[in-house]
Design an enzyme around this catalytic site. Structure first.
Site, mmCIF file in Angstrom:
data_model
loop_
_atom_site.group_PDB
_atom_site.id
_atom_site.type_symbol
_atom_site.label_atom_id
_atom_site.label_comp_id
_atom_site.label_asym_id
_atom_site.label_seq_id
_atom_site.Cartn_x
_atom_site.Cartn_y
_atom_site.Cartn_z
ATOM 1 N N LYS A 26 5.930 5.289 11.620
ATOM 2 C CA LYS A 26 4.970 6.382 11.433
ATOM 3 C C LYS A 26 5.573 7.729 11.836
ATOM 4 C CE LYS A 26 1.553 3.546 10.406
ATOM 5 N NZ LYS A 26 1.134 3.421 8.992
ATOM 6 N N LEU A 39 0.868 -1.184 0.000
ATOM 7 C CA LEU A 39 0.000 0.000 0.000
ATOM 8 C C LEU A 39 0.901 1.230 0.000
ATOM 9 C CD1 LEU A 39 -2.507 -1.330 2.692
ATOM 10 C CD2 LEU A 39 -2.740 -1.436 0.195
ATOM 11 N N ILE A 56 3.489 -0.218 3.223
ATOM 12 C CA ILE A 56 4.903 -0.170 2.826
ATOM 13 C C ILE A 56 5.788 0.340 3.962
ATOM 14 C CG2 ILE A 56 4.970 2.170 1.808
ATOM 15 C CD1 ILE A 56 6.548 0.550 -0.579
ATOM 16 N N ASN A 70 -2.518 -5.370 9.771
ATOM 17 C CA ASN A 70 -2.753 -5.021 8.359
ATOM 18 C C ASN A 70 -1.810 -5.768 7.413
ATOM 19 O OD1 ASN A 70 -4.924 -3.576 7.240
ATOM 20 N ND2 ASN A 70 -3.535 -2.097 6.305
ATOM 21 N N HIS A 118 -7.464 2.296 2.215
ATOM 22 C CA HIS A 118 -6.913 1.118 1.533
ATOM 23 C C HIS A 118 -7.952 0.037 1.235
ATOM 24 C CE1 HIS A 118 -6.650 -0.031 5.728
ATOM 25 N NE2 HIS A 118 -5.566 0.677 5.950
ATOM 26 N N GLN A 168 -5.040 3.856 -6.851
ATOM 27 C CA GLN A 168 -6.245 3.956 -6.037
ATOM 28 C C GLN A 168 -7.225 4.912 -6.708
ATOM 29 O OE1 GLN A 168 -4.446 4.837 -2.216
ATOM 30 N NE2 GLN A 168 -6.386 4.489 -1.219
#
Length: 508
Positions: A396, A113, A252, A330, A223, A190
């Protein structure tokens, strides 16, 4: 547009039963108005075919958004998943591996993603292009991992990137550098959906342009859009024709999400009638993960429960580590033929996430999104696997970045593994203050990354810099008061220390 529709908000659509007929008329008027606005936008599109497919998806989610009344789950109906529906990883691993690993790998596609930007870490462009270890970006590490698999087992595992309109152009430019690597790389985009004015419930966009006043009126719809956009791109069909059976999907920026041969073997060795179509990797919750989505049993099916779906009165219960012990990483393994079937039968049902935003000019808008894991309830024989925490290593923030750049991890063929010199498997809790938020500023504050092998907890606040070869052990708290600066000298060893006030070392 009807005066009735002007200024209408979602609250008006969920009143008493006596208003049911009125609400139905209002919903119909809203859908009619939305349809007219979308047609007007489409008339300005350069690529009307792609935009039309996107808008068909948007119409569906908007229709469902107008129909939904009340919470998407009824709390009393929530049950713990049956014991056998979440398998321990060790049980999956104990089955061992077949001799022909390449046969299994040749049925696999790795999907990352890749729709996110690096803005939260102060970077422009796709997040996947941020350097995370030895000058390697997230994308570099991913390519190295898959290339290593392909070379080791003489296999052909392709990489697929789901880009967004925010990341597509920059990502495609960089892909040229991998032309001599032993990995086939595909991309698809997307969808692009219009942000909705919170008051009128109509699009903010005036045309299909994406610059000037239209720069922030579009969004990629979460997503969960992977199923429709993958199918619409034609790539899903192409991969099935090439003999591919499963995709391994992950973010990713999750550096722990590498191809696991034991999970893959479990998937491909199931008898045909009992083929598992969907595996969600979950891992044990810690106090840091209380907001993560969890698996529940609901209406006889495994289902993902996100914090946004939890009634306010039960949020503390949801965050409890004792009742809901696991959360969704995820990392997902999904059958390609099942995605094709569900798309063609229009049976892909995911809860809508209403994401409120405020644009720069102060306008309140909403985004309608879905999450990829929410589709678990649509697939046959879905399963959770409780994997080691090492498979969940998201980056993150710069606090996460410090961990993965440190000697806590060693890098081998694109994969990060915890150093054997670390005496316990948990990672330290690191909290860097606002002076470290942006990657560029963070990098200037470390002459070299400290030794963190024996660190439990690090908190840094204010104007702090670290010299070369600093060692941190136990619990270390460094707080520079406003207007003060703390320079940790080169070669320092801080063990269970609090450093505060002003410690400044100047050249003379």
């Amino acid at each position: 547009m009807s005066l009735y529709v002007e200024g209408l908000s979602k609250e008006l659509l969920s009143g008493h039963s006596g208003m049911a007929q009125f609400q139905k008329v209002m919903r119909q008027q809203l859908e009619t108005s939305m349809h007219a606005e979308l047609e007007q936008l489409l008339s300005t599109a350069k690529d009307a075919v792609v935009s039309k497919k996107d808008f068909e998806g948007f119409r569906k989610i908007f229709h469902r958004f107008l129909q939904v009344k009340g919470p998407s789950v009824e709390w009393p109906k929530i049950n713990r998943p049956p014991e056998d529906s979440i398998q321990p990883y060790d049980k999956i691993k104990s089955r061992g591996l077949p001799d022909n690993i390449a046969d299994s790998l040749n049925k696999l596609v790795v999907v990352k993603l890749n729709g996110g930007l690096g803005t939260s870490m102060g970077c422009k462009g796709p997040k996947s292009l941020i350097s995370v270890r030895n000058e390697n970006t997230f994308l570099d590490l991913t390519v190295l991992q898959i290339e290593h698999l392909n070379k080791t087992y003489n296999a052909d595992v392709p990489l697929v990137l789901m880009n967004s309109f925010n990341t597509d152009e920059d990502t495609k430019k960089i892909l040229q550098k991998y032309t001599h690597h032993r990995v086939k790389i595909h991309t698809f985009n997307q969808s692009r959906y219009p942000r909705i004015n919170k008051e009128s419930l109509l699009p903010v966009a005036k045309d299909m342009g994406m610059t000037g006043e239209n720069a922030d009126v579009w969004y990629p719809p979460g997503h969960g859009d992977i199923y429709a956009s993958f199918y619409n791109s034609g790539l899903l069909e192409q991969l099935i024709a090439e003999g591919k059976e499963y995709i391994f999907v992950s973010n990713i920026d999750n550096l722990g999400a590498t191809v696991d041969l034991y999970i893959l073997n479990h998937l491909v060795s199931q008898p045909n009638g009992k083929r598992c179509e969907f595996i969600m990797e979950v891992t044990d919750k810690t106090r840091a993960d209380v907001k993560g989505g969890t698996l529940i049993q609901y209406d006889g099916k495994l289902r993902l429960l996100e914090i946004a779906q939890v009634p306010k009165a039960h949020v503390d219960e949801f965050k409890s580590v004792t009742k809901f012990k696991i959360f969704n990483t995820n990392n997902l393994w999904i059958s390609l033929s099942a995605i094709k079937r569900l798309q063609e039968q229009n049976d892909m049902d995911m809860e809508i996430i209403v994401n409120p935003k405020t644009l720069d000019g102060g306008l309140n808008v909403i985004q309608l999104e879905t999450a990829v894991g929410a589709a678990i309830k649509c697939f046959d024989n879905a399963l959770g696997i409780n994997v080691p925490r090492s498979r969940f290593l998201p980056v993150k923030t710069t606090s996460d970045l410090l961990l993965v750049m440190s000697n806590l991890y060693s890098l081998d063929a694109g994969s990060l593994t915890m150093s054997e010199k670390r005496e316990f498997p948990t990672t330290p809790h690191v909290k860097l203050g606002s002076s470290f938020t942006k990657v560029q500023e963070y990098l200037t504050r470390f002459e070299s990354i400290p030794d963190m092998l024996e660190l439990d907890h690090l908190t840094v606040s204010g104007d702090v810099t670290f010299g070369k070869q600093v060692s941190l052990k136990g619990t270390v708290i460094i707080i520079a008061n406003h207007g003060d600066r703390i320079d940790i000298p080169a070669g320092s060893m801080l063990e269970n220390k609090i450093v505060s006030g002003n410690l400044r070392i100047l050249d003379h």
